[in-house]
Every structure is written in structure tokens, then in C-alpha cells.
Design a protein around this motif. Structure first.
Motif, mmCIF file in Angstrom:
data_model
loop_
_atom_site.group_PDB
_atom_site.id
_atom_site.type_symbol
_atom_site.label_atom_id
_atom_site.label_comp_id
_atom_site.label_asym_id
_atom_site.label_seq_id
_atom_site.Cartn_x
_atom_site.Cartn_y
_atom_site.Cartn_z
ATOM 1 N N TRP A 1 -6.652 9.871 1.409
ATOM 2 C CA TRP A 1 -5.965 10.586 2.484
ATOM 3 C C TRP A 1 -6.448 10.176 3.871
ATOM 4 C CZ3 TRP A 1 -1.820 12.965 0.877
ATOM 5 C CH2 TRP A 1 -1.756 13.378 -0.440
ATOM 6 N N PHE A 2 -7.102 9.014 4.000
ATOM 7 C CA PHE A 2 -7.687 8.614 5.276
ATOM 8 C C PHE A 2 -6.708 8.613 6.448
ATOM 9 C CE2 PHE A 2 -9.028 5.506 8.446
ATOM 10 C CZ PHE A 2 -10.216 6.095 8.842
ATOM 11 N N PRO A 3 -5.503 8.076 6.293
ATOM 12 C CA PRO A 3 -4.605 8.078 7.453
ATOM 13 C C PRO A 3 -4.311 9.489 7.966
ATOM 14 C CG PRO A 3 -3.780 6.582 5.791
ATOM 15 C CD PRO A 3 -4.924 7.335 5.174
ATOM 16 N N SER B 1 4.749 8.430 11.933
ATOM 17 C CA SER B 1 5.707 9.540 11.977
ATOM 18 C C SER B 1 6.546 9.601 10.712
ATOM 19 C CB SER B 1 6.602 9.406 13.199
ATOM 20 O OG SER B 1 7.331 8.198 13.130
ATOM 21 N N THR B 2 6.512 8.535 9.923
ATOM 22 C CA THR B 2 7.284 8.544 8.684
ATOM 23 C C THR B 2 6.784 9.612 7.720
ATOM 24 O OG1 THR B 2 5.890 6.801 7.779
ATOM 25 C CG2 THR B 2 7.945 6.124 8.806
ATOM 26 N N TYR B 3 5.480 9.970 7.783
ATOM 27 C CA TYR B 3 4.966 11.035 6.913
ATOM 28 C C TYR B 3 5.655 12.350 7.225
ATOM 29 C CZ TYR B 3 2.033 14.592 4.857
ATOM 30 O OH TYR B 3 1.595 15.679 4.149
ATOM 31 N N ALA C 1 0.727 16.885 9.756
ATOM 32 C CA ALA C 1 -0.537 16.399 9.212
ATOM 33 C C ALA C 1 -1.726 17.141 9.796
ATOM 34 C CB ALA C 1 -0.678 14.907 9.484
ATOM 35 N N ASP C 2 -1.482 18.167 10.576
ATOM 36 C CA ASP C 2 -2.579 18.938 11.155
ATOM 37 C C ASP C 2 -3.355 19.642 10.051
ATOM 38 O OD1 ASP C 2 -1.660 18.168 13.624
ATOM 39 O OD2 ASP C 2 -0.504 20.004 13.962
#
Length: 152
Positions: free
Chosen positions: A94-96, A104-106, A114-115
Motif C-alpha cells: 500500500w506504499f503509494p 487520481s485514478t485510485y 486515500a486519506d
């Protein structure tokens, strides 16, 4: 004399053949897009692991084993090794998102922000080490109870 390894059951051989077929299919699909980039990534990952990461975690493990001042320090080192390995595996996966370097694709794909990934990873790491420490304390208490008969 070297003895030949016996063949497994037909079901085992079938499952082994299926796993090789699936791995081959995945390899063909993976290399179809950018075979040079994938090959460079695998070679780079192997070199990074063998030349950088392996000496780092071997040195850290040696320091943990030496730092535990006990007769069974190698066995007690497992109480540090396992939570550290699980925590580092989660960090690697989960590093990224943990580092905040996500695309932004996530957010577009997952529909989630992702916060909080760093906070959650730190919390999981604390729980892993805390649980491991609790197990070690319980084991040491049980061993002390068995060593001193007559005292309950």
C-alpha cells in the motif's frame, strides 16, 4: 545414492499442470503490453532486493537477535520478526496510498479518498507489535510458572 522423487497423485499432477498453465497465461498477458518495461522492472526488483534490501533486513535481524539478552534469544526474535515482516509487507503493498503519492485514478476507480492510510498502517503496526509483545509476556509467565513448582 540419490532416490527419485515419487510422483504425486493424478489430482496433484493435474493441479500442478493447471497452475503452470495459469502462470504461463499471466506471463504472456503481462509481457504483451510492454515486455521491455516489465523485464526491466523484474531485473531491477531482483537487484534492489539482493543488493540493498537483503543486507538491510539481515543486519536489522542480527541486531534484534543480539539485542535480546537471553538464552533463547533466537526464539524470542520471532516476536519481533513476524510483526515487522507483516507491517513491511503491508507497507510494500500500500506504499503509494500510505505515502500520499497516489494517482487520481485510485479515487476515480475506487470512489474513495486515500486519506488516512498512513494512520491506519501505523495503527495496524502498533496492534501487531502490541499483540506480539502480549503473547511473549504470556509465554514468559507460563514458563516461569512451570519452573517454580508449588507457587500458584
Amino acid at each position: 545414492m540419490i532416490r527419485p522423487v515419487p510422483l504425486g497423485s493424478p489430482l496433484q499432477l493435474l493441479l500442478l499442470g493447471c497452475s503452470f498453465a495459469l502462470a504461463g497465461y499471466a506471463g504472456v498477458r503481462l509481457l504483451a503490453g510492454d515486455w521491455l518495461g516489465v523485464t526491466l522492472w523484474f531485473v531491477g526488483a531482483a537487484l534492489l532486493h539482493d543488493l540493498v534490501l537483503l543486507p538491510l533486513y539481515s543486519s536489522a535481524d542480527r541486531a534484534v537477535v543480539r539485542g535480546l539478552d537471553a538464552t533463547d534469544h533466537r526464539e524470542r526474535a520471532m516476536y519481533v520478526r513476524i510483526p515487522a515482516a507483516l507491517s513491511l509487507l503491508l507497507l510494500l503493498m500500500w506504499f503509494p496510498l500510505i505515502s500520499g503519492r497516489m494517482d487520481s485514478t485510485y479515487q476515480l476507480a475506487a470512489g474513495l479518498s486515500a486519506d488516512g492510510f498512513l494512520t491506519r498502517w501505523l495503527l495496524i503496526t502498533a496492534v501487531l507489535f502490541g499483540g506480539s509483545a502480549s503473547l511473549l509476556v504470556l509465554r514468559l509467565r507460563r514458563a516461569a510458572k512451570h519452573r517454580s513448582p508449588g507457587t500458584h
